[in-house]
Design a protein around this motif. Structure first.
Motif, PDB file in Angstrom:
ATOM      1  N   TYR A 131       0.843  -1.198   0.000  1.00 46.57           N
ATOM      2  CA  TYR A 131       0.000   0.000   0.000  1.00 46.57           C
ATOM      3  C   TYR A 131       0.868   1.234   0.000  1.00 46.57           C
ATOM      4  O   TYR A 131       1.479   1.520   1.032  1.00 46.57           O
ATOM      5  N   PRO A 132       1.003   1.895  -1.116  1.00 49.56           N
ATOM      6  CA  PRO A 132       0.354   1.551  -2.377  1.00 49.56           C
ATOM      7  C   PRO A 132       1.004   0.316  -2.989  1.00 49.56           C
ATOM      8  O   PRO A 132       2.177   0.033  -2.755  1.00 49.56           O
ATOM      9  N   LEU A 133       0.214  -0.397  -3.761  1.00 53.36           N
ATOM     10  CA  LEU A 133       0.694  -1.615  -4.403  1.00 53.36           C
ATOM     11  C   LEU A 133       1.822  -1.246  -5.369  1.00 53.36           C
ATOM     12  O   LEU A 133       1.734  -0.269  -6.098  1.00 53.36           O
ATOM     13  N   SER A 134       2.898  -2.041  -5.348  1.00 56.76           N
ATOM     14  CA  SER A 134       4.067  -1.743  -6.185  1.00 56.76           C
ATOM     15  C   SER A 134       3.767  -2.106  -7.642  1.00 56.76           C
ATOM     16  O   SER A 134       3.855  -3.259  -8.028  1.00 56.76           O
ATOM     17  N   LEU A 135       3.399  -1.102  -8.395  1.00 57.84           N
ATOM     18  CA  LEU A 135       3.089  -1.266  -9.811  1.00 57.84           C
ATOM     19  C   LEU A 135       3.955  -0.320 -10.632  1.00 57.84           C
ATOM     20  O   LEU A 135       4.189   0.817 -10.224  1.00 57.84           O
ATOM     21  N   TRP A 136       4.401  -0.803 -11.786  1.00 56.46           N
ATOM     22  CA  TRP A 136       5.129   0.040 -12.728  1.00 56.46           C
ATOM     23  C   TRP A 136       4.325   0.136 -14.006  1.00 56.46           C
ATOM     24  O   TRP A 136       3.701  -0.854 -14.432  1.00 56.46           O
ATOM     25  N   PRO A 137       4.350   1.296 -14.669  1.00 52.81           N
ATOM     26  CA  PRO A 137       3.710   1.389 -15.984  1.00 52.81           C
ATOM     27  C   PRO A 137       4.384   0.424 -16.958  1.00 52.81           C
ATOM     28  O   PRO A 137       5.564   0.071 -16.783  1.00 52.81           O
ATOM     29  N   TRP A 138       3.670   0.018 -17.986  1.00 51.46           N
ATOM     30  CA  TRP A 138       4.211  -0.975 -18.910  1.00 51.46           C
ATOM     31  C   TRP A 138       5.536  -0.518 -19.531  1.00 51.46           C
ATOM     32  O   TRP A 138       6.429  -1.333 -19.729  1.00 51.46           O
ATOM     33  N   GLN A 139       5.697   0.795 -19.785  1.00 50.61           N
ATOM     34  CA  GLN A 139       6.927   1.285 -20.409  1.00 50.61           C
ATOM     35  C   GLN A 139       8.128   1.065 -19.485  1.00 50.61           C
ATOM     36  O   GLN A 139       9.200   0.652 -19.938  1.00 50.61           O
ATOM     37  N   THR A 140       7.948   1.335 -18.185  1.00 49.73           N
ATOM     38  CA  THR A 140       9.031   1.144 -17.225  1.00 49.73           C
ATOM     39  C   THR A 140       9.382  -0.338 -17.106  1.00 49.73           C
ATOM     40  O   THR A 140      10.563  -0.709 -17.024  1.00 49.73           O
ATOM     41  N   ALA A 141       8.353  -1.185 -17.100  1.00 49.40           N
ATOM     42  CA  ALA A 141       8.590  -2.629 -17.006  1.00 49.40           C
ATOM     43  C   ALA A 141       9.357  -3.139 -18.229  1.00 49.40           C
ATOM     44  O   ALA A 141      10.319  -3.900 -18.089  1.00 49.40           O
ATOM     45  N   ILE A 142       8.961  -2.700 -19.417  1.00 47.32           N
ATOM     46  CA  ILE A 142       9.648  -3.134 -20.648  1.00 47.32           C
ATOM     47  C   ILE A 142      11.105  -2.658 -20.637  1.00 47.32           C
ATOM     48  O   ILE A 142      12.018  -3.411 -20.967  1.00 47.32           O
ATOM     49  N   LYS A 143      11.319  -1.421 -20.235  1.00 49.25           N
ATOM     50  CA  LYS A 143      12.689  -0.888 -20.165  1.00 49.25           C
ATOM     51  C   LYS A 143      13.534  -1.731 -19.212  1.00 49.25           C
ATOM     52  O   LYS A 143      14.678  -2.082 -19.521  1.00 49.25           O
ATOM     53  N   ALA A 144      12.973  -2.074 -18.038  1.00 48.81           N
ATOM     54  CA  ALA A 144      13.698  -2.890 -17.060  1.00 48.81           C
ATOM     55  C   ALA A 144      14.009  -4.279 -17.614  1.00 48.81           C
ATOM     56  O   ALA A 144      15.077  -4.839 -17.335  1.00 48.81           O
ATOM     57  N   VAL A 145      13.098  -4.835 -18.419  1.00 54.16           N
ATOM     58  CA  VAL A 145      13.345  -6.138 -19.051  1.00 54.16           C
ATOM     59  C   VAL A 145      14.547  -6.038 -19.983  1.00 54.16           C
ATOM     60  O   VAL A 145      15.465  -6.854 -19.936  1.00 54.16           O
ATOM     61  N   PHE A 146      14.549  -5.003 -20.832  1.00 57.45           N
ATOM     62  CA  PHE A 146      15.644  -4.854 -21.805  1.00 57.45           C
ATOM     63  C   PHE A 146      16.968  -4.488 -21.146  1.00 57.45           C
ATOM     64  O   PHE A 146      18.037  -4.807 -21.674  1.00 57.45           O
ATOM     65  N   LEU A 147      16.919  -3.854 -19.976  1.00 52.72           N
ATOM     66  CA  LEU A 147      18.154  -3.547 -19.245  1.00 52.72           C
ATOM     67  C   LEU A 147      18.590  -4.721 -18.374  1.00 52.72           C
ATOM     68  O   LEU A 147      19.570  -4.630 -17.639  1.00 52.72           O
ATOM     69  N   ASP A 148      17.846  -5.833 -18.442  1.00 48.96           N
ATOM     70  CA  ASP A 148      18.175  -7.066 -17.710  1.00 48.96           C
ATOM     71  C   ASP A 148      18.147  -6.868 -16.195  1.00 48.96           C
ATOM     72  O   ASP A 148      18.931  -7.475 -15.470  1.00 48.96           O
ATOM     73  N   ARG A 149      17.245  -6.000 -15.719  1.00 46.30           N
ATOM     74  CA  ARG A 149      17.129  -5.740 -14.284  1.00 46.30           C
ATOM     75  C   ARG A 149      16.015  -6.532 -13.623  1.00 46.30           C
ATOM     76  O   ARG A 149      15.941  -6.584 -12.402  1.00 46.30           O
ATOM     77  N   VAL A 150      15.134  -7.136 -14.442  1.00 50.86           N
ATOM     78  CA  VAL A 150      14.005  -7.895 -13.909  1.00 50.86           C
ATOM     79  C   VAL A 150      13.820  -9.186 -14.701  1.00 50.86           C
ATOM     80  O   VAL A 150      14.287  -9.298 -15.831  1.00 50.86           O
ATOM     81  N   ASP A 151      13.131 -10.120 -14.075  1.00 56.19           N
ATOM     82  CA  ASP A 151      12.687 -11.336 -14.753  1.00 56.19           C
ATOM     83  C   ASP A 151      11.179 -11.238 -14.910  1.00 56.19           C
ATOM     84  O   ASP A 151      10.474 -10.790 -13.995  1.00 56.19           O
ATOM     85  N   ILE A 152      10.677 -11.682 -16.045  1.00 55.63           N
ATOM     86  CA  ILE A 152       9.231 -11.708 -16.262  1.00 55.63           C
ATOM     87  C   ILE A 152       8.692 -12.971 -15.606  1.00 55.63           C
ATOM     88  O   ILE A 152       9.128 -14.075 -15.906  1.00 55.63           O
ATOM     89  N   VAL A 153       7.727 -12.788 -14.708  1.00 52.89           N
ATOM     90  CA  VAL A 153       7.124 -13.904 -13.996  1.00 52.89           C
ATOM     91  C   VAL A 153       5.824 -14.329 -14.675  1.00 52.89           C
ATOM     92  O   VAL A 153       5.513 -15.504 -14.779  1.00 52.89           O
ATOM     93  N   ASP A 154       5.051 -13.345 -15.147  1.00 54.37           N
ATOM     94  CA  ASP A 154       3.797 -13.622 -15.845  1.00 54.37           C
ATOM     95  C   ASP A 154       3.542 -12.502 -16.840  1.00 54.37           C
ATOM     96  O   ASP A 154       4.142 -11.432 -16.749  1.00 54.37           O
ATOM     97  N   GLU A 155       2.647 -12.766 -17.792  1.00 53.07           N
ATOM     98  CA  GLU A 155       2.386 -11.810 -18.862  1.00 53.07           C
ATOM     99  C   GLU A 155       0.894 -11.630 -19.090  1.00 53.07           C
ATOM    100  O   GLU A 155       0.098 -12.522 -18.807  1.00 53.07           O
ATOM    101  N   TYR A 156       0.543 -10.469 -19.638  1.00 54.49           N
ATOM    102  CA  TYR A 156      -0.805 -10.240 -20.151  1.00 54.49           C
ATOM    103  C   TYR A 156      -0.917 -10.917 -21.515  1.00 54.49           C
ATOM    104  O   TYR A 156       0.101 -11.247 -22.133  1.00 54.49           O
ATOM    105  N   GLN A 157      -2.130 -11.087 -21.996  1.00 50.60           N
ATOM    106  CA  GLN A 157      -2.322 -11.557 -23.364  1.00 50.60           C
ATOM    107  C   GLN A 157      -1.971 -10.451 -24.363  1.00 50.60           C
ATOM    108  O   GLN A 157      -1.627 -10.722 -25.500  1.00 50.60           O
ATOM    109  N   ARG A 158      -2.044  -9.201 -23.917  1.00 49.23           N
ATOM    110  CA  ARG A 158      -1.825  -8.022 -24.760  1.00 49.23           C
ATOM    111  C   ARG A 158      -0.382  -7.974 -25.239  1.00 49.23           C
ATOM    112  O   ARG A 158       0.538  -8.172 -24.463  1.00 49.23           O
TER     113      ARG A 158
END
Length: 188
Positions: free
Chosen positions: A28-55
């Motif tokens: 609280y507040p729930l730790s959420l990142w906008p999709w752009q920040t999440a994608i950037k973190a993926v490409f910078l190899d700072r996060v692992d994707i645990v689950d995905e949207y269908q989108r």
């Protein structure tokens, strides 16, 4: 087959952020990142994707599903004690006046008033509704014949996160539910 994630605008597809130990960074507040920040973190190899949207999102020569849950690769140690803010104070006090229990028109009250030498610290400030704060005025609770529901205290970050579990957000994507732990009566 119709799937709601396929037509969602990417801006309505935030990623739940987990620490490296797979616990939410914040409830609280729930730790959420906008999709752009999440994608950037993926490409910078700072996060692992645990689950995905269908989108999916598309570039000129590739496509990718938007991450719905990501986990940091490096553990972030939470601060032991949270910052003193109005929001954190209200969360500590369950968003209710510590004199009458009202959740409306909340302010904060110096238990020992500043005019009597009271300071703005966790141990001297309590959530109060405007009518109770006005009634108490520049007096101590004892002088005003008003009892506090609980004495003010300095919470730990863990205590505030635990409190935050009482206030689930209005929307929880199905892929987030395995990683969040809300009070059982709120799940139904």
């Amino acid at each position: 087959m119709y799937h709601p994630d396929l037509i969602r605008h990417p801006d309505s597809c935030p990623a739940l952020v987990l620490n490296a130990d797979y616990t939410p960074l914040s409830y609280y507040p729930l730790s959420l990142w906008p999709w752009q920040t999440a994608i950037k973190a993926v490409f910078l190899d700072r996060v692992d994707i645990v689950d995905e949207y269908q989108r999916e999102i598309h570039s000129a020569n590739s496509k990718m599903r938007l991450p719905s849950v990501i986990a940091l690769r490096q553990y972030v140690k939470p601060n032991q004690h949270p910052a003193f803010t109005r929001f954190n104070l209200f969360l500590r006090d369950d968003f209710q006046c510590q004199y009458c229990g009202s959740p409306k028109d909340l302010t904060f009250d110096h238990v020992v008033p500043r005019v009597q030498g009271g300071r703005t610290t966790w141990e001297n400030v309590a959530t109060a509704c405007a009518p109770c704060n006005l009634r108490k005025g520049g007096r101590t609770p004892k002088q005003a014949a008003m009892a506090l529901m609980q004495p003010p205290y300095r919470p730990t970050s863990w205590q505030l996160q635990d409190r935050g579990r009482k206030f689930p957000p209005n929307y929880l994507h199905q892929s987030w539910r395995d990683w969040l732990y809300w009070d059982a009566e709120l799940e139904s």
